[in-house]
Design a protein around this motif. Structure first.
Motif, mmCIF file in Angstrom:
data_model
loop_
_atom_site.group_PDB
_atom_site.id
_atom_site.type_symbol
_atom_site.label_atom_id
_atom_site.label_comp_id
_atom_site.label_asym_id
_atom_site.label_seq_id
_atom_site.Cartn_x
_atom_site.Cartn_y
_atom_site.Cartn_z
ATOM 1 N N VAL A 59 0.848 -1.197 0.000
ATOM 2 C CA VAL A 59 0.000 0.000 0.000
ATOM 3 C C VAL A 59 0.882 1.246 0.000
ATOM 4 C CG1 VAL A 59 -1.641 1.361 1.377
ATOM 5 C CG2 VAL A 59 -2.013 -1.096 1.043
ATOM 6 N N GLY A 60 1.910 1.243 0.853
ATOM 7 C CA GLY A 60 2.829 2.380 0.914
ATOM 8 C C GLY A 60 3.523 2.623 -0.409
ATOM 9 N N THR A 61 3.944 1.550 -1.047
ATOM 10 C CA THR A 61 4.597 1.676 -2.352
ATOM 11 C C THR A 61 3.633 2.247 -3.392
ATOM 12 O OG1 THR A 61 6.108 -0.138 -1.844
ATOM 13 C CG2 THR A 61 5.808 0.394 -4.165
ATOM 14 N N SER A 62 2.401 1.776 -3.371
ATOM 15 C CA SER A 62 1.397 2.295 -4.312
ATOM 16 C C SER A 62 1.115 3.771 -4.062
ATOM 17 C CB SER A 62 0.099 1.491 -4.202
ATOM 18 O OG SER A 62 0.323 0.158 -4.613
ATOM 19 N N LEU A 63 0.989 4.146 -2.797
ATOM 20 C CA LEU A 63 0.758 5.557 -2.463
ATOM 21 C C LEU A 63 1.930 6.416 -2.924
ATOM 22 C CD1 LEU A 63 -0.767 5.058 1.093
ATOM 23 C CD2 LEU A 63 -1.957 6.003 -0.910
ATOM 24 N N TRP A 64 3.144 5.903 -2.757
ATOM 25 C CA TRP A 64 4.341 6.626 -3.213
ATOM 26 C C TRP A 64 4.276 6.852 -4.718
ATOM 27 C CZ3 TRP A 64 8.680 3.566 -5.387
ATOM 28 C CH2 TRP A 64 9.757 4.371 -5.802
ATOM 29 N N GLN A 65 3.940 5.797 -5.447
ATOM 30 C CA GLN A 65 3.879 5.910 -6.901
ATOM 31 C C GLN A 65 2.760 6.835 -7.363
ATOM 32 O OE1 GLN A 65 3.827 1.748 -7.995
ATOM 33 N NE2 GLN A 65 6.050 1.652 -8.046
ATOM 34 N N LEU A 66 1.753 7.014 -6.521
ATOM 35 C CA LEU A 66 0.669 7.950 -6.818
ATOM 36 C C LEU A 66 1.010 9.379 -6.389
ATOM 37 C CD1 LEU A 66 -2.386 5.773 -5.727
ATOM 38 C CD2 LEU A 66 -1.804 6.488 -8.071
ATOM 39 N N GLY A 67 2.170 9.550 -5.758
ATOM 40 C CA GLY A 67 2.582 10.873 -5.320
ATOM 41 C C GLY A 67 2.025 11.283 -3.970
ATOM 42 N N ARG A 68 1.417 10.377 -3.262
ATOM 43 C CA ARG A 68 0.872 10.660 -1.928
ATOM 44 C C ARG A 68 1.950 10.335 -0.893
ATOM 45 N NH1 ARG A 68 -4.848 7.843 -1.711
ATOM 46 N NH2 ARG A 68 -4.597 8.516 0.457
ATOM 47 N N LEU A 115 4.595 2.897 5.099
ATOM 48 C CA LEU A 115 5.889 2.212 5.058
ATOM 49 C C LEU A 115 6.512 2.129 6.452
ATOM 50 C CD1 LEU A 115 7.118 3.688 1.698
ATOM 51 C CD2 LEU A 115 6.659 1.263 2.160
ATOM 52 N N ARG A 116 6.349 3.165 7.256
ATOM 53 C CA ARG A 116 6.855 3.118 8.636
ATOM 54 C C ARG A 116 6.098 2.070 9.455
ATOM 55 N NH1 ARG A 116 10.728 6.759 9.798
ATOM 56 N NH2 ARG A 116 10.845 8.671 8.556
ATOM 57 N N ARG A 117 4.796 1.955 9.231
ATOM 58 C CA ARG A 117 4.011 0.926 9.928
ATOM 59 C C ARG A 117 4.453 -0.471 9.498
ATOM 60 N NH1 ARG A 117 -2.040 3.606 9.578
ATOM 61 N NH2 ARG A 117 -1.741 5.100 11.268
ATOM 62 N N SER A 118 4.668 -0.638 8.207
ATOM 63 C CA SER A 118 5.146 -1.921 7.703
ATOM 64 C C SER A 118 6.502 -2.266 8.304
ATOM 65 C CB SER A 118 5.254 -1.877 6.172
ATOM 66 O OG SER A 118 5.855 -3.047 5.672
ATOM 67 N N LEU A 119 7.385 -1.275 8.321
ATOM 68 C CA LEU A 119 8.720 -1.477 8.887
ATOM 69 C C LEU A 119 8.634 -1.908 10.350
ATOM 70 C CD1 LEU A 119 11.802 -1.256 8.717
ATOM 71 C CD2 LEU A 119 11.554 1.205 9.171
ATOM 72 N N ALA A 120 7.831 -1.203 11.137
ATOM 73 C CA ALA A 120 7.697 -1.530 12.561
ATOM 74 C C ALA A 120 7.154 -2.942 12.753
ATOM 75 C CB ALA A 120 6.793 -0.506 13.245
ATOM 76 N N PRO A 133 10.326 -2.403 3.130
ATOM 77 C CA PRO A 133 9.799 -1.085 3.508
ATOM 78 C C PRO A 133 10.895 -0.039 3.694
ATOM 79 C CG PRO A 133 9.589 -2.617 5.345
ATOM 80 C CD PRO A 133 10.024 -3.406 4.150
ATOM 81 N N LEU A 134 12.099 -0.470 4.055
ATOM 82 C CA LEU A 134 13.202 0.490 4.160
ATOM 83 C C LEU A 134 13.525 1.105 2.805
ATOM 84 C CD1 LEU A 134 15.612 -1.332 6.618
ATOM 85 C CD2 LEU A 134 14.592 0.929 6.964
ATOM 86 N N LEU A 135 13.529 0.291 1.784
ATOM 87 C CA LEU A 135 13.799 0.788 0.432
ATOM 88 C C LEU A 135 12.712 1.766 0.000
ATOM 89 C CD1 LEU A 135 15.528 0.719 -2.104
ATOM 90 C CD2 LEU A 135 14.250 -1.299 -2.828
ATOM 91 N N GLY A 136 11.463 1.394 0.212
ATOM 92 C CA GLY A 136 10.366 2.287 -0.125
ATOM 93 C C GLY A 136 10.411 3.574 0.678
ATOM 94 N N LEU A 137 10.680 3.453 1.970
ATOM 95 C CA LEU A 137 10.763 4.632 2.829
ATOM 96 C C LEU A 137 11.889 5.553 2.367
ATOM 97 C CD1 LEU A 137 9.843 6.198 5.330
ATOM 98 C CD2 LEU A 137 11.395 4.744 6.679
#
Length: 142
Positions: A7-16, A24-29, A45-49
């Motif tokens: 979800v975090g990766t998708s939001l990133w790609q959408l510019g959100r 991504l922080r939640r996933s990482l934790a 998630p570290l890479l995405g973050l």
């Protein structure tokens, strides 16, 4: 945890970016709690973050996340993941020095990203987004 990463990766790609950072922080934790901080899957998630932080113009923070992602990538079998981490980390290091970086640092970043790009092209469509980011970075270098 993996779903939050996706979800975090998708939001990133959408510019959100703010929403992406949160997920991504939640996933990482969750992954760190469940698998341990040194498990290779924590690198996702570290890479995405790191990429999100880089896009938010926070290269110093991105370097911290991307360095961990790069280190964890060495435990992975995925050449594409390793190449993505290598490329993003090189970009973050150069962006942390600013546009006035010495030619030597720009050339070092160029070599790192070009080497990563060779691997990303071999890995095929799964890594197209990372490949496109690397190509755009190289095209933007003075």
């Amino acid at each position: 945890a993996i779903t939050r990463n996706n979800v975090g990766t998708s939001l990133w790609q959408l510019g959100r970016l703010a929403d992406a950072e949160r997920e991504l922080r939640r996933s990482l934790a969750a992954l760190e709690a469940g698998l341990g901080a040194d498990h290779p899957h924590v690198g996702f998630p570290l890479l995405g973050l790191g990429a999100v932080l880089l896009d938010q113009r926070r290269p110093a923070e991105a370097i911290v996340a991307l360095t961990r992602a790069f280190d964890l990538a060495q435990k992975q079998d995925s050449a594409g993941f390793k190449a993505t981490a290598r490329s993003e980390l090189a970009q973050a290091r150069l962006r942390a020095t600013g546009r006035s970086a010495p030619a030597r640092e720009r050339e070092s970043a160029r070599r790192e990203v070009e080497a990563a790009l060779v691997e990303l092209r071999r890995e095929g469509p799964l890594f197209d987004y990372a490949r496109l980011r690397a190509e755009a970075f190289l095209a933007d270098l003075p």
